[in-house]
Structure formats: C-alpha cells, structure tokens
Write a protein that holds these residues in place. Structure first.
Motif, short mmCIF file in Angstrom:
data_model
loop_
_atom_site.label_atom_id
_atom_site.label_comp_id
_atom_site.label_asym_id
_atom_site.label_seq_id
_atom_site.Cartn_x
_atom_site.Cartn_y
_atom_site.Cartn_z
N ILE A 5 77.92 12.67 42.45
CA ILE A 5 78.16 12.71 41.31
C ILE A 5 79.07 12.15 40.11
CG2 ILE A 5 80.02 14.63 40.98
CD1 ILE A 5 80.70 15.42 43.57
N CYS A 18 87.39 20.99 35.81
CA CYS A 18 86.21 20.18 37.26
C CYS A 18 87.71 20.91 38.37
CB CYS A 18 86.36 19.10 37.03
SG CYS A 18 87.48 17.90 36.54
N THR A 25 88.04 17.77 45.33
CA THR A 25 86.81 16.31 44.39
C THR A 25 86.71 15.40 43.09
OG1 THR A 25 84.59 17.71 45.78
CG2 THR A 25 84.30 16.33 43.86
N VAL A 36 86.22 11.31 40.09
CA VAL A 36 85.14 11.62 41.41
C VAL A 36 86.66 11.41 42.46
CG1 VAL A 36 83.71 11.59 43.23
CG2 VAL A 36 82.56 11.81 40.95
N PRO A 39 83.68 12.79 46.99
CA PRO A 39 82.14 13.78 47.09
C PRO A 39 81.87 14.45 47.99
CG PRO A 39 82.38 11.30 46.85
CD PRO A 39 83.02 10.98 47.45
N GLU A 44 79.33 21.97 48.07
CA GLU A 44 78.77 22.28 47.15
C GLU A 44 79.20 23.25 46.73
OE1 GLU A 44 73.70 21.61 46.69
OE2 GLU A 44 74.45 21.12 48.18
N VAL A 47 81.34 21.80 44.31
CA VAL A 47 80.77 20.57 42.81
C VAL A 47 80.49 21.58 41.99
CG1 VAL A 47 79.52 18.92 43.07
CG2 VAL A 47 81.03 18.92 44.62
N ARG A 48 79.24 22.23 42.43
CA ARG A 48 78.28 22.92 41.72
C ARG A 48 78.82 23.69 40.19
NH1 ARG A 48 72.87 21.90 41.84
NH2 ARG A 48 72.72 20.67 43.54
N ILE A 51 81.02 21.73 37.74
CA ILE A 51 79.86 21.21 36.72
C ILE A 51 79.66 22.63 36.16
CG2 ILE A 51 77.65 20.52 36.71
CD1 ILE A 51 78.40 18.59 38.98
N LEU A 59 80.50 16.74 33.35
CA LEU A 59 79.69 16.63 34.68
C LEU A 59 78.18 16.51 35.62
CD1 LEU A 59 82.68 18.30 36.72
CD2 LEU A 59 82.32 15.98 35.61
N SER A 60 77.60 15.87 36.21
CA SER A 60 76.50 16.33 36.77
C SER A 60 76.24 15.74 38.18
CB SER A 60 75.30 15.54 35.75
OG SER A 60 75.26 14.00 35.70
N LEU A 61 74.92 15.82 38.63
CA LEU A 61 74.86 15.41 40.20
C LEU A 61 73.44 14.38 39.56
CD1 LEU A 61 74.56 18.59 42.33
CD2 LEU A 61 76.45 16.20 42.39
#
Length: 67
Positions: A5, A18, A25, A36, A39, A44, A47-48, A51, A59-61
């Motif tokens: 992340i 977030c 997270t 973060v 993580p 997932e 987190v998505r 984002i 925020l990004s992966l």
C-alpha cells in the motif's frame, strides 16, 4: 502476503476516509496525514474501498497507481 500500500503524503488532505473504510490498516499522524498502520490489518476489499474513497487519490497499491 501483505498488500504493498502506498500513501502519497503530499496529496493527503487528512479527510480520514481511509480510517473509516479500513481502520485496522490506516491511521493518521498528529497532522492528520494518513499512514499505513498495518498492511495486513484489513481485507483486500476494505483496502480497495479506502483507496476508492480517498478524495485526493493519495492512496494506491504498488503497480496499480498512475505514476
């Protein structure tokens, strides 16, 4: 395996979205800038969602950002 992340602290405006979508997270520092926390703290999907909810796109992966 932990997600990679990324938080662009220059873009973060401290809205806290977030921490709402993925509270295990993400956290915010004393300036309300995201970081973060863990993580592996959430799913997932959480987190998505975090984002996607970020109003500044801070925020990004890894491998999925627009850089």
């Amino acid at each position: 395996m932990a997600l990679d992340i990324r938080v662009n602290r220059d873009l973060c405006m401290g809205s806290g979205q977030c921490t709402i979508y993925a509270p295990k997270t993400f956290a915010q520092d004393e300036s309300t800038i995201a970081f973060v926390l863990d993580p592996d703290g959430g799913t997932e999907e959480e987190v998505r969602d975090a984002i996607s909810a970020c109003p500044t796109g801070a925020l990004s992966l890894a491998g999925e950002d627009d850089d």
